[in-house]
Scaffold this motif. Structure first.
Motif, mmCIF file in Angstrom:
data_model
loop_
_atom_site.group_PDB
_atom_site.id
_atom_site.type_symbol
_atom_site.label_atom_id
_atom_site.label_comp_id
_atom_site.label_asym_id
_atom_site.label_seq_id
_atom_site.Cartn_x
_atom_site.Cartn_y
_atom_site.Cartn_z
ATOM 1 N N ALA A 137 3.925 19.085 -15.435
ATOM 2 C CA ALA A 137 3.406 19.559 -14.268
ATOM 3 C C ALA A 137 5.073 20.502 -13.974
ATOM 4 N N LYS A 138 5.729 19.617 -13.599
ATOM 5 C CA LYS A 138 7.789 19.799 -13.779
ATOM 6 C C LYS A 138 8.125 20.880 -14.209
ATOM 7 N N THR A 139 8.471 20.539 -15.796
ATOM 8 C CA THR A 139 8.748 21.188 -16.811
ATOM 9 C C THR A 139 8.254 22.412 -17.273
ATOM 10 N N VAL A 140 6.377 22.762 -17.536
ATOM 11 C CA VAL A 140 6.048 23.241 -18.313
ATOM 12 C C VAL A 140 5.496 24.279 -16.871
ATOM 13 N N ASN A 141 4.354 23.826 -16.410
ATOM 14 C CA ASN A 141 3.277 24.213 -14.869
ATOM 15 C C ASN A 141 2.735 24.290 -14.829
ATOM 16 N N ALA A 142 1.496 23.995 -13.666
ATOM 17 C CA ALA A 142 0.138 22.897 -13.142
ATOM 18 C C ALA A 142 -0.893 23.249 -14.538
ATOM 19 N N ALA A 143 -0.672 24.185 -14.799
ATOM 20 C CA ALA A 143 -1.807 24.920 -15.957
ATOM 21 C C ALA A 143 -1.232 24.248 -17.362
ATOM 22 N N ALA A 144 -0.506 23.642 -17.219
ATOM 23 C CA ALA A 144 -0.802 22.613 -18.910
ATOM 24 C C ALA A 144 -0.481 20.702 -18.518
ATOM 25 N N ALA A 145 -0.608 20.863 -17.142
ATOM 26 C CA ALA A 145 -1.320 18.945 -17.024
ATOM 27 C C ALA A 145 -2.796 19.465 -16.306
ATOM 28 N N TYR A 146 -3.213 20.242 -15.906
ATOM 29 C CA TYR A 146 -4.619 20.636 -15.745
ATOM 30 C C TYR A 146 -5.294 21.032 -17.223
#
Length: 399
Positions: A137-146
């Motif tokens: 979430a920090k280094t890419v975006n929320a979509a990557a985390a989800y």
């Protein structure tokens, strides 16, 4: 380039020496210290059946492989009447693998039983999982985390800590993801190449051919996403190069370290472990056994990732539902697709989606027989595919 190749050779020799010494050290642990914990562990294995145990009723992808866990505990607690060096290389008649999991399983079994080790793994899994999600979430975006979370859910992530066999490769994958985040400071193919070389060697040291490709594929997808964020549409060539060089060096580390075990074991044991390893490798790769085939390997692994409760009679409805979802996604894509340059930049993710099926083609025999755990390498396809689609859509307010 000569200097870099020399560094690769030095790293490999150093890692092989480390693995060799670790195996000797753990076999110096007196078996008497593990006797009580081994007894309790065997009671649990007797109760669970020492086989392929369903966790969710008849969900093909949610089976524990306590049969292999039994083998692992047996390797940790038996004490053949041989020297420490012989035992470290022979592993009770199973010398083709490094059995590197023993480096932490044997010390743990001095104080913990099988059930307690499972509980410890559960805590460790949850902490590492949370760390990776926060980093994404920090280094890419929320979509990557989800999308990362969705991919792991499809592989029945919740049962992984309860299997010693499944645990090693997934723990290594988590650590590789976190390690990549620490060392990434922009495109540096030499540094990343050494990193993936080491990960490949650790995979063949620890893993039991469970889902080895995830330690390459998941960090590589993460690297692609990091470079896309930093370099934008100019990341295409960097990502193509990263896929090629890092896949090559991971493979050199993985296969080279495995071959080193065969050589060392042959010298120490005085028998031809190399010939046995090559024979088994050929059989697992392309040998025809019990009606296995490349289409069969792909089909078995695809079906294992289907949600529980979907049986043959339900498959037509499941397929119909899937087609409807795909059509909806296609309509959304056609309406809101991103620019041509952005779409071209997603080709590296499309390439990563193919990696699991390339593995099933190469290792078709093993992938069909042991689909209950090899299917999990498809989390590479899921995560890469979900991120590809996410980044191919032009959201409101997005340039």
């Amino acid at each position: 380039m000569k200097q870099y190749i020399g560094k690769i050779c030095a790293v490999m020799l150093g890692m092989i020496a480390l693995f060799f010494c670790l195996q000797i050290l753990v076999f110096c642990i007196p078996q008497e210290l593990m006797r009580e914990e081994a007894k309790e562990s065997n009671l649990v294995l007797d109760e669970e059946g020492r086989g392929w145990e369903y966790i969710f009723s008849y969900a093909r992808g949610a089976q524990l492989d306590t049969k292999t866990d039994d083998i692992m505990i047996e390797r940790a607690t038996e004490n053949p009447d041989k020297s420490v060096l012989y035992n470290a290389m022979d592993c009770n008649g199973y010398p083709r693998y490094w059995h590197g999991y023993l480096a932490f399983l044997k010390p743990l079994m001095v104080v913990l039983s099988y059930s307690q080790i499972r509980y410890l793994y559960m805590m460790l899994y949850m902490m590492l999982f949370a760390a990776v999600v926060m980093n994404l979430a920090k280094t890419v975006n929320a979509a990557a985390a989800y999308t990362w979370t969705i991919s792991l859910v499809m592989a029945y992530f919740v049962i992984l800590p309860f299997s010693l066999q499944y645990s090693s490769v997934f723990l290594l994958m988590f650590i590789a993801m976190l390690g990549l985040n620490k060392i990434y400071h922009g495109f540096d193919w030499k540094q990343m190449g050494i990193f993936f070389l080491i990960i490949g060697m650790l995979t063949s040291y620890l893993d039991f051919l469970t889902a080895p490709l995830i330690t390459l594929g998941m960090p590589l997808v993460y690297l692609i996403l990091l470079q896309q964020k930093q370099y934008g549409d100019e990341s295409f060539h960097r990502n193509i190069y990263s896929i090629g060089i890092n896949s090559l060096l991971w493979g050199v580390g993985y296969l080279g370290n495995w071959a080193a075990k065969w050589i060392l074991a042959s010298v120490v044991l005085g028998r031809n472990v190399i010939a046995d390893g090559l024979s088994q490798g050929f059989n697992r790769a392309g040998g025809v056994e019990d009606g296995t085939s490349i289409p069969g390997a792909i089909a078995y692994n695809l079906f294992a990732i289907v949600p529980p409760g979907i049986e043959g009679k339900d498959l037509k409805w499941f397929v119909a539902f899937g087609i409807v979802i795909l059509l909806i996604l296609l309509v959304i894509f056609l309406r809101f697709r991103a620019s041509k340059n952005t779409l071209i930049n997603q080709i590296p993710l499309l390439m990563m989606m193919c990696y699991p099926y390339m593995w099933y083609v190469v290792v078709s025999n093993h992938s069909q027989i042991h689909y209950i755990f090899t299917y999990r390498i498809q989390i590479i396809t899921l995560w890469a595919g979900l991120m590809l689609y996410s980044q191919s859509i032009k959201y409101r307010g997005k340039a």
